[in-house]
Design a protein around this motif. Structure first.
Motif, PDB file in Angstrom:
ATOM      1  N   THR A  80     -23.721 -74.512   7.873  1.00 56.28           N
ATOM      2  CA  THR A  80     -24.387 -73.715   6.856  1.00 56.28           C
ATOM      3  C   THR A  80     -25.712 -73.215   7.422  1.00 56.28           C
ATOM      4  OG1 THR A  80     -23.516 -75.295   5.241  1.00 56.28           O
ATOM      5  CG2 THR A  80     -25.122 -73.697   4.445  1.00 56.28           C
ATOM      6  N   PRO A  81     -26.017 -71.956   7.226  1.00 55.26           N
ATOM      7  CA  PRO A  81     -27.300 -71.457   7.735  1.00 55.26           C
ATOM      8  C   PRO A  81     -28.485 -72.208   7.125  1.00 55.26           C
ATOM      9  CG  PRO A  81     -25.889 -69.640   7.035  1.00 55.26           C
ATOM     10  CD  PRO A  81     -25.228 -70.903   6.590  1.00 55.26           C
ATOM     11  N   VAL A  82     -29.497 -72.448   7.936  1.00 51.47           N
ATOM     12  CA  VAL A  82     -30.722 -73.084   7.447  1.00 51.47           C
ATOM     13  C   VAL A  82     -31.581 -71.998   6.828  1.00 51.47           C
ATOM     14  CG1 VAL A  82     -32.770 -74.416   8.052  1.00 51.47           C
ATOM     15  CG2 VAL A  82     -30.615 -74.838   9.262  1.00 51.47           C
ATOM     16  N   ALA A  83     -31.926 -72.193   5.573  1.00 48.34           N
ATOM     17  CA  ALA A  83     -32.744 -71.211   4.853  1.00 48.34           C
ATOM     18  C   ALA A  83     -34.167 -71.753   4.699  1.00 48.34           C
ATOM     19  CB  ALA A  83     -32.133 -70.951   3.479  1.00 48.34           C
ATOM     20  N   ALA A  84     -35.077 -70.849   4.372  1.00 45.94           N
ATOM     21  CA  ALA A  84     -36.459 -71.262   4.129  1.00 45.94           C
ATOM     22  C   ALA A  84     -36.475 -72.282   2.998  1.00 45.94           C
ATOM     23  CB  ALA A  84     -37.315 -70.058   3.778  1.00 45.94           C
ATOM     24  N   PRO A  85     -37.163 -73.381   3.193  1.00 50.09           N
ATOM     25  CA  PRO A  85     -37.150 -74.440   2.181  1.00 50.09           C
ATOM     26  C   PRO A  85     -38.049 -74.114   0.988  1.00 50.09           C
ATOM     27  CG  PRO A  85     -38.601 -75.062   3.967  1.00 50.09           C
ATOM     28  CD  PRO A  85     -37.952 -73.769   4.369  1.00 50.09           C
ATOM     29  N   THR A  86     -37.666 -74.644  -0.166  1.00 47.10           N
ATOM     30  CA  THR A  86     -38.549 -74.591  -1.325  1.00 47.10           C
ATOM     31  C   THR A  86     -39.630 -75.663  -1.116  1.00 47.10           C
ATOM     32  OG1 THR A  86     -37.286 -76.240  -2.539  1.00 47.10           O
ATOM     33  CG2 THR A  86     -36.623 -73.930  -2.820  1.00 47.10           C
ATOM     34  N   THR A  87     -40.610 -75.681  -1.981  1.00 44.22           N
ATOM     35  CA  THR A  87     -41.664 -76.695  -1.872  1.00 44.22           C
ATOM     36  C   THR A  87     -41.070 -78.095  -1.992  1.00 44.22           C
ATOM     37  OG1 THR A  87     -43.234 -75.146  -2.854  1.00 44.22           O
ATOM     38  CG2 THR A  87     -43.870 -77.458  -2.829  1.00 44.22           C
ATOM     39  N   THR A 135     -38.943 -78.221  23.532  1.00 43.28           N
ATOM     40  CA  THR A 135     -37.713 -78.921  23.927  1.00 43.28           C
ATOM     41  C   THR A 135     -36.508 -78.391  23.155  1.00 43.28           C
ATOM     42  OG1 THR A 135     -38.983 -80.910  24.450  1.00 43.28           O
ATOM     43  CG2 THR A 135     -36.624 -81.195  24.116  1.00 43.28           C
ATOM     44  N   GLY A 136     -36.699 -78.159  21.865  1.00 41.18           N
ATOM     45  CA  GLY A 136     -35.596 -77.639  21.052  1.00 41.18           C
ATOM     46  C   GLY A 136     -35.131 -76.274  21.525  1.00 41.18           C
ATOM     47  N   ILE A 137     -36.048 -75.368  21.780  1.00 40.06           N
ATOM     48  CA  ILE A 137     -35.682 -74.014  22.213  1.00 40.06           C
ATOM     49  C   ILE A 137     -35.062 -74.046  23.606  1.00 40.06           C
ATOM     50  CG2 ILE A 137     -36.566 -71.699  22.749  1.00 40.06           C
ATOM     51  CD1 ILE A 137     -36.382 -72.443  19.724  1.00 40.06           C
ATOM     52  N   ARG A 138     -35.631 -74.836  24.516  1.00 37.18           N
ATOM     53  CA  ARG A 138     -35.097 -74.908  25.883  1.00 37.18           C
ATOM     54  C   ARG A 138     -33.685 -75.494  25.927  1.00 37.18           C
ATOM     55  NH1 ARG A 138     -38.877 -73.904  29.887  1.00 37.18           N
ATOM     56  NH2 ARG A 138     -41.028 -73.865  29.142  1.00 37.18           N
ATOM     57  N   ASN A 139     -33.334 -76.310  24.945  1.00 37.01           N
ATOM     58  CA  ASN A 139     -31.992 -76.908  24.891  1.00 37.01           C
ATOM     59  C   ASN A 139     -31.103 -76.209  23.877  1.00 37.01           C
ATOM     60  OD1 ASN A 139     -32.331 -78.988  26.840  1.00 37.01           O
ATOM     61  ND2 ASN A 139     -33.599 -80.090  25.375  1.00 37.01           N
ATOM     62  N   SER A 140     -31.422 -74.987  23.540  1.00 35.98           N
ATOM     63  CA  SER A 140     -30.643 -74.270  22.530  1.00 35.98           C
ATOM     64  C   SER A 140     -29.799 -73.168  23.170  1.00 35.98           C
ATOM     65  CB  SER A 140     -31.579 -73.648  21.482  1.00 35.98           C
ATOM     66  OG  SER A 140     -32.257 -72.524  22.020  1.00 35.98           O
ATOM     67  N   SER A 141     -28.812 -72.726  22.390  1.00 38.33           N
ATOM     68  CA  SER A 141     -28.014 -71.579  22.826  1.00 38.33           C
ATOM     69  C   SER A 141     -28.585 -70.296  22.237  1.00 38.33           C
ATOM     70  CB  SER A 141     -26.557 -71.751  22.385  1.00 38.33           C
ATOM     71  OG  SER A 141     -26.470 -71.746  20.977  1.00 38.33           O
ATOM     72  N   GLY A 142     -29.571 -70.431  21.369  1.00 38.49           N
ATOM     73  CA  GLY A 142     -30.213 -69.274  20.760  1.00 38.49           C
ATOM     74  C   GLY A 142     -31.052 -69.701  19.575  1.00 38.49           C
ATOM     75  N   PHE A 143     -31.839 -68.756  19.085  1.00 36.92           N
ATOM     76  CA  PHE A 143     -32.684 -69.053  17.927  1.00 36.92           C
ATOM     77  C   PHE A 143     -32.852 -67.800  17.097  1.00 36.92           C
ATOM     78  CE2 PHE A 143     -35.609 -67.682  21.258  1.00 36.92           C
ATOM     79  CZ  PHE A 143     -36.441 -66.791  20.594  1.00 36.92           C
ATOM     80  N   GLU A 144     -33.319 -68.006  15.863  1.00 33.39           N
ATOM     81  CA  GLU A 144     -33.631 -66.898  14.975  1.00 33.39           C
ATOM     82  C   GLU A 144     -34.970 -67.187  14.320  1.00 33.39           C
ATOM     83  OE1 GLU A 144     -30.806 -64.599  12.234  1.00 33.39           O
ATOM     84  OE2 GLU A 144     -31.791 -66.061  10.907  1.00 33.39           O
ATOM     85  N   LEU A 145     -35.823 -66.180  14.306  1.00 33.47           N
ATOM     86  CA  LEU A 145     -37.152 -66.301  13.714  1.00 33.47           C
ATOM     87  C   LEU A 145     -37.225 -65.387  12.500  1.00 33.47           C
ATOM     88  CD1 LEU A 145     -40.077 -67.309  13.823  1.00 33.47           C
ATOM     89  CD2 LEU A 145     -40.572 -65.457  15.432  1.00 33.47           C
ATOM     90  N   THR A 146     -37.619 -65.959  11.361  1.00 34.26           N
ATOM     91  CA  THR A 146     -37.710 -65.216  10.109  1.00 34.26           C
ATOM     92  C   THR A 146     -39.100 -65.395   9.512  1.00 34.26           C
ATOM     93  OG1 THR A 146     -35.392 -65.759   9.708  1.00 34.26           O
ATOM     94  CG2 THR A 146     -36.627 -64.875   7.858  1.00 34.26           C
ATOM     95  N   VAL A 162     -41.248 -65.336   6.124  1.00 36.98           N
ATOM     96  CA  VAL A 162     -41.041 -65.477   4.683  1.00 36.98           C
ATOM     97  C   VAL A 162     -42.410 -65.408   4.020  1.00 36.98           C
ATOM     98  CG1 VAL A 162     -40.067 -66.934   2.876  1.00 36.98           C
ATOM     99  CG2 VAL A 162     -39.107 -67.031   5.192  1.00 36.98           C
ATOM    100  N   GLY A 163     -42.795 -64.223   3.569  1.00 35.27           N
ATOM    101  CA  GLY A 163     -44.164 -64.054   3.068  1.00 35.27           C
ATOM    102  C   GLY A 163     -45.119 -64.235   4.242  1.00 35.27           C
ATOM    103  N   GLY A 164     -46.043 -65.155   4.143  1.00 33.90           N
ATOM    104  CA  GLY A 164     -46.928 -65.466   5.253  1.00 33.90           C
ATOM    105  C   GLY A 164     -46.422 -66.623   6.093  1.00 33.90           C
ATOM    106  N   ASP A 165     -45.313 -67.247   5.665  1.00 34.94           N
ATOM    107  CA  ASP A 165     -44.737 -68.389   6.365  1.00 34.94           C
ATOM    108  C   ASP A 165     -43.713 -67.925   7.392  1.00 34.94           C
ATOM    109  OD1 ASP A 165     -46.250 -69.762   4.526  1.00 34.94           O
ATOM    110  OD2 ASP A 165     -44.556 -70.484   3.349  1.00 34.94           O
ATOM    111  N   GLN A 166     -43.313 -68.860   8.277  1.00 34.80           N
ATOM    112  CA  GLN A 166     -42.298 -68.537   9.278  1.00 34.80           C
ATOM    113  C   GLN A 166     -41.263 -69.652   9.359  1.00 34.80           C
ATOM    114  OE1 GLN A 166     -45.112 -67.794  12.640  1.00 34.80           O
ATOM    115  NE2 GLN A 166     -43.773 -66.020  12.934  1.00 34.80           N
ATOM    116  N   LEU A 167     -40.011 -69.253   9.542  1.00 37.68           N
ATOM    117  CA  LEU A 167     -38.907 -70.182   9.731  1.00 37.68           C
ATOM    118  C   LEU A 167     -38.280 -69.895  11.084  1.00 37.68           C
ATOM    119  CD1 LEU A 167     -36.867 -72.329   8.664  1.00 37.68           C
ATOM    120  CD2 LEU A 167     -35.527 -70.402   7.765  1.00 37.68           C
ATOM    121  N   LEU A 168     -38.239 -70.915  11.930  1.00 39.40           N
ATOM    122  CA  LEU A 168     -37.615 -70.822  13.248  1.00 39.40           C
ATOM    123  C   LEU A 168     -36.419 -71.765  13.244  1.00 39.40           C
ATOM    124  CD1 LEU A 168     -37.577 -70.022  16.278  1.00 39.40           C
ATOM    125  CD2 LEU A 168     -39.147 -71.942  16.665  1.00 39.40           C
ATOM    126  N   VAL A 169     -35.222 -71.216  13.500  1.00 41.71           N
ATOM    127  CA  VAL A 169     -33.999 -72.015  13.507  1.00 41.71           C
ATOM    128  C   VAL A 169     -33.332 -71.859  14.870  1.00 41.71           C
ATOM    129  CG1 VAL A 169     -31.759 -72.439  12.408  1.00 41.71           C
ATOM    130  CG2 VAL A 169     -33.681 -71.601  11.029  1.00 41.71           C
TER     131      VAL A 169
END
Length: 191
Positions: free
Chosen positions: A121-128, A66-77, A79-86
């Motif tokens: 502000t850009p969303v960055a990979a979160p700390t623990t 739902t989030g992606i379908r209602n978005s104007s775009g996204f970025e996938l990053t 981070v090590g073995g983790d992933q951040l989708l904004v």
């Protein structure tokens, strides 16, 4: 009167053999009843665990879709073995407002988390510590294949993961592909 006294003095009780046989029969009936109850209780717990895992996995998939379908775009990053989708997502209010929505796949914890915030502000990979304030969408998440659950090809996002139900059952598989709104350009900062 003699007949009455003879009848009263006679022992018409149960013999020891009859008492033992009835005790054994009662024990068997009790054992079978308890076994059936415990079996049903165990089955109910398994069904409950599977239902919870399935619901959580479907919620995570639906929220991302739902989030992606209602978005104007996204970025996938990665981070090590983790992933951040904004994604920059259109809000559902009376007036159009954009929201930054992010999903974080933690490979070490096998979890998918989500957060939303106002653009700017850009969303960055979160700390623990920061990840603890994000919403946990699904636990026991592993990639269907490879090492990631998100993959992007142009404007198409593919999500593919399995959510663990418990040790004895097969995991729930979630696979979907989503694309942002066509022809919409929005430049507020999210990523």
């Amino acid at each position: 009167m003699n007949a009455l006294l003879r009848r009263l003095s006679r022992d018409d009780g149960f013999t020891l053999t009859e008492l033992i046989a009835s005790s054994v029969l009662f024990s068997l009936v009790t054992l079978v009843s308890v076994s059936i109850f415990l079996g049903q209780f165990s089955a109910q717990q398994q069904v409950s665990a599977i239902t919870t895992a399935t619901t959580d996995a479907q919620l995570a998939g639906t929220t991302i879709d739902t989030g992606i379908r209602n978005s104007s775009g996204f970025e996938l990053t990665t981070v090590g073995g983790d992933q951040l989708l904004v994604a920059r997502v259109a809000g559902g209010g009376a007036t159009l407002e954009w929201v930054c929505r992010a999903w974080y796949y933690s490979a070490s914890d096998d979890t998918v988390h989500m957060t939303s915030r106002t653009p700017g502000t850009p969303v960055a990979a979160p700390t623990t510590a920061q990840l603890a304030s994000w919403i946990l969408l699904a636990d026991g998440v592993t990639p269907t294949s490879g090492a990631t659950i998100f993959s992007a090809s142009g404007d198409l996002l593919t999500v593919s993961f399995r959510a663990k139900t418990d040790d004895d059952n097969k995991p729930v598989a979630i696979e979907l592909s989503s694309a942002p709104l066509a022809g919409v350009t929005e430049t507020t900062t999210c990523y």
